[in-house]
Scaffold this motif. Structure first.
Motif, short mmCIF file in Angstrom:
data_model
loop_
_atom_site.label_atom_id
_atom_site.label_comp_id
_atom_site.label_asym_id
_atom_site.label_seq_id
_atom_site.Cartn_x
_atom_site.Cartn_y
_atom_site.Cartn_z
N LEU A 27 6.07 9.79 10.80
CA LEU A 27 6.27 8.47 11.38
C LEU A 27 7.58 7.86 10.89
CD1 LEU A 27 4.88 6.44 13.26
CD2 LEU A 27 3.80 5.41 11.26
N ASP A 28 7.97 8.18 9.66
CA ASP A 28 9.25 7.69 9.15
C ASP A 28 10.41 8.24 9.97
OD1 ASP A 28 8.74 10.26 8.26
OD2 ASP A 28 9.34 9.90 6.19
N ALA A 29 10.34 9.51 10.36
CA ALA A 29 11.39 10.11 11.19
C ALA A 29 11.44 9.44 12.55
CB ALA A 29 11.16 11.61 11.34
N LEU A 30 10.28 9.12 13.10
CA LEU A 30 10.23 8.43 14.39
C LEU A 30 11.00 7.11 14.32
CD1 LEU A 30 8.96 8.09 17.30
CD2 LEU A 30 7.17 6.75 16.16
N MET A 31 10.77 6.34 13.26
CA MET A 31 11.45 5.04 13.14
C MET A 31 12.95 5.21 12.95
SD MET A 31 8.80 2.62 11.01
CE MET A 31 8.46 3.75 9.66
N TYR A 32 13.34 6.17 12.12
CA TYR A 32 14.77 6.37 11.90
C TYR A 32 15.46 6.79 13.20
CZ TYR A 32 19.22 8.05 10.28
OH TYR A 32 20.57 8.23 10.14
N THR B 267 0.83 -1.21 0.00
CA THR B 267 0.00 0.00 0.00
C THR B 267 0.87 1.26 0.00
OG1 THR B 267 -0.20 -0.15 2.41
CG2 THR B 267 -1.97 -1.08 1.11
N ALA B 268 1.93 1.25 0.81
CA ALA B 268 2.73 2.46 0.97
C ALA B 268 3.60 2.75 -0.24
CB ALA B 268 3.62 2.34 2.21
N LEU B 269 4.05 1.70 -0.94
CA LEU B 269 5.00 1.88 -2.03
C LEU B 269 4.35 1.75 -3.41
CD1 LEU B 269 7.93 -0.26 -0.55
CD2 LEU B 269 7.50 2.20 -0.26
N LYS C 288 -2.52 -2.36 15.47
CA LYS C 288 -2.47 -2.61 14.02
C LYS C 288 -1.15 -2.09 13.46
CE LYS C 288 -4.51 -1.33 9.60
NZ LYS C 288 -5.47 -0.45 8.89
N PRO C 289 -0.39 -2.92 12.71
CA PRO C 289 0.87 -2.45 12.11
C PRO C 289 0.62 -1.30 11.12
CG PRO C 289 0.77 -4.84 12.08
CD PRO C 289 -0.60 -4.36 12.47
N VAL C 290 1.38 -0.22 11.26
CA VAL C 290 1.24 0.94 10.37
C VAL C 290 2.57 1.39 9.78
CG1 VAL C 290 -0.87 1.79 11.45
CG2 VAL C 290 1.35 2.53 12.34
N GLY C 291 3.66 0.75 10.18
CA GLY C 291 4.96 1.13 9.62
C GLY C 291 6.03 0.15 10.03
N PRO D 154 -0.26 4.61 4.20
CA PRO D 154 -0.66 5.93 3.67
C PRO D 154 -1.51 6.76 4.63
CG PRO D 154 -0.85 4.26 1.96
CD PRO D 154 -0.51 3.53 3.24
N ALA D 155 -2.28 6.10 5.47
CA ALA D 155 -3.11 6.85 6.43
C ALA D 155 -2.26 7.63 7.43
CB ALA D 155 -4.03 5.89 7.17
N TRP D 156 -0.99 7.27 7.53
CA TRP D 156 -0.09 7.94 8.47
C TRP D 156 0.96 8.78 7.76
CZ3 TRP D 156 -0.14 8.26 13.77
CH2 TRP D 156 -1.19 7.57 14.40
#
Length: 373
Positions: A318-323, A222-224, A262-265, A311-313
């Protein structure tokens, strides 16, 4: 010189060993895991080739010694998704000889034309799972699952009608050389979690790997979906990829983000075992596997292989949070992290990495050529 279509076990062994034969003494050459390579170019073992037609080509010199190779293939999943007729080439290796390269390239083109393809694109390697020729940065060895090639490969294609279709970028953060996340991001995670209290972040669950593989598969598809060249993965492809990484996974480098369960990233990093593969010359037997398993815990070179957000996030950082979470957990190991690959026109990710202080170090180039004019 003589070009042959690979049909026998002996020819397959020669095909597999071409890179070692040509570049085995080069400091940037890294052998594959030979046990995996032996069966990798088959529909049974390779989930990408399972949905493809393909042909391996091997080039011999006048003494019948291998001097080049390539694979031509038609990925029906790709063409169905994009409503296209694009063929691919990959696994290209050749001596520095334009005539030799021309024999390989033209044979791949003719094979694809005979099967109705309108264009050829590559290199996209369906076994090593890497894209492009190294354009900038080929003076350093590749990380695991990324390519290396001599600079002269580009001339073989730019002089025969191929044009750039996409560049892929690599960014690096080396903590041993003083890399730190900019000060303004230090309390970002705390602020983010306060704003979104339903968010939790956890390590990959090795005891329930299939469940996490499914979550990564669903998020990726979905995201890519709008990324250039991306084709929705089938679940077995994702499971196969995680299976390859299972023995080398560092729990501090793979993170799942969930919102109310629910997994979102996810972000997927791993140690660069190419450093160890070079030391054992790609041989797991008799004792290479032990050196690999013992050595992986000591590695300080890592690759950030994938990062995706539901995509809802999107647009919530959220990508910065993970990095940042990845950085904070790997910082005690004083690692070098290579983010590889980044699409040249993916400005969101490029800008995010640059804001986080990462430096661009390599470029890979993918070419394309129309087969009918």
């Amino acid at each position: 010189m003589k070009l042959i279509a690979v049909t026998t076990k002996r020819q397959m062994r020669d095909f597999i060993r071409v890179p070692q034969r040509l570049f085995g003494s080069h400091p940037c050459y890294v052998p594959p895991i030979w046990l995996d390579e032996a069966n990798a170019y088959t529909k049974k073992a390779n989930p990408i080739l399972r949905n493809s037609d393909f042909q391996l080509f091997l080039l011999l010199d006048d003494a019948q010694k291998p001097i080049g190779r390539t694979i031509a293939y038609i990925d029906y999943t790709f063409n169905k998704y994009y409503q296209s007729k694009i063929g691919f080439f990959g696994a290209f290796e050749c001596i520095d000889d334009a005539e030799a390269a021309s024999l390989l390239v033209r044979s791949a083109e003719e094979w694809l034309k005979e099967r109705g393809m309108d264009a050829v694109r590559g290199p996209i390697h369906p076994v090593a799972e890497n894209w492009g020729f190294v354009l900038e940065g080929n003076d350093t060895p590749p990380v695991y699952l990324s390519p290396w090639n001599p600079a002269y490969y580009h001339d073989f294609f730019t002089t025969t009608g191929y044009e750039k279709v996409k560049d892929l970028l690599v960014y690096e953060a080396d903590m041993a050389k003083g890399y730190e996340i900019p000060k303004r991001h230090e309390d970002f995670a705390e602020r983010f979690l306060a704003r979104y209290p339903g968010i939790t972040i956890r390590r990959l669950d090795m005891k329930h790997l299939r469940d996490d593989a499914r979550a990564i598969w669903e998020i990726s598809n979905t995201a890519l979906a709008d990324n250039w060249g991306y084709v929705p993965l089938e679940l077995p492809v994702m499971e196969d990829m995680l299976k390859k990484l299972k023995l080398i996974v560092d729990p501090d480098a793979v993170w799942m983000v969930e919102h109310e369960g629910k997994p979102v990233g996810f972000c997927l990093g791993f140690p660069d075992i190419n450093i160890l593969l070079k030391k054992i010359n790609g041989n797991l037997l008799p004792f290479g596997w032990a050196r690999l398993l013992l050595g992986v815990k000591k590695l300080r070179d890592y690759r950030l292989f994938g990062l995706a957000v539901d995509p809802a996030w999107h647009k919530r950082a959220l990508d910065a949070l993970m990095y940042i979470h990845l950085y904070q957990n790997l910082r005690p190991k004083n690692i070098r992290m290579e983010a590889n690959y980044i699409l040249e026109d993916n400005l969101h990710i490029k800008n995010a990495l640059e804001r986080l202080g990462m430096q661009r170090t390599k470029t890979y180039r993918i070419y394309e050529k129309p087969l009918f004019k």
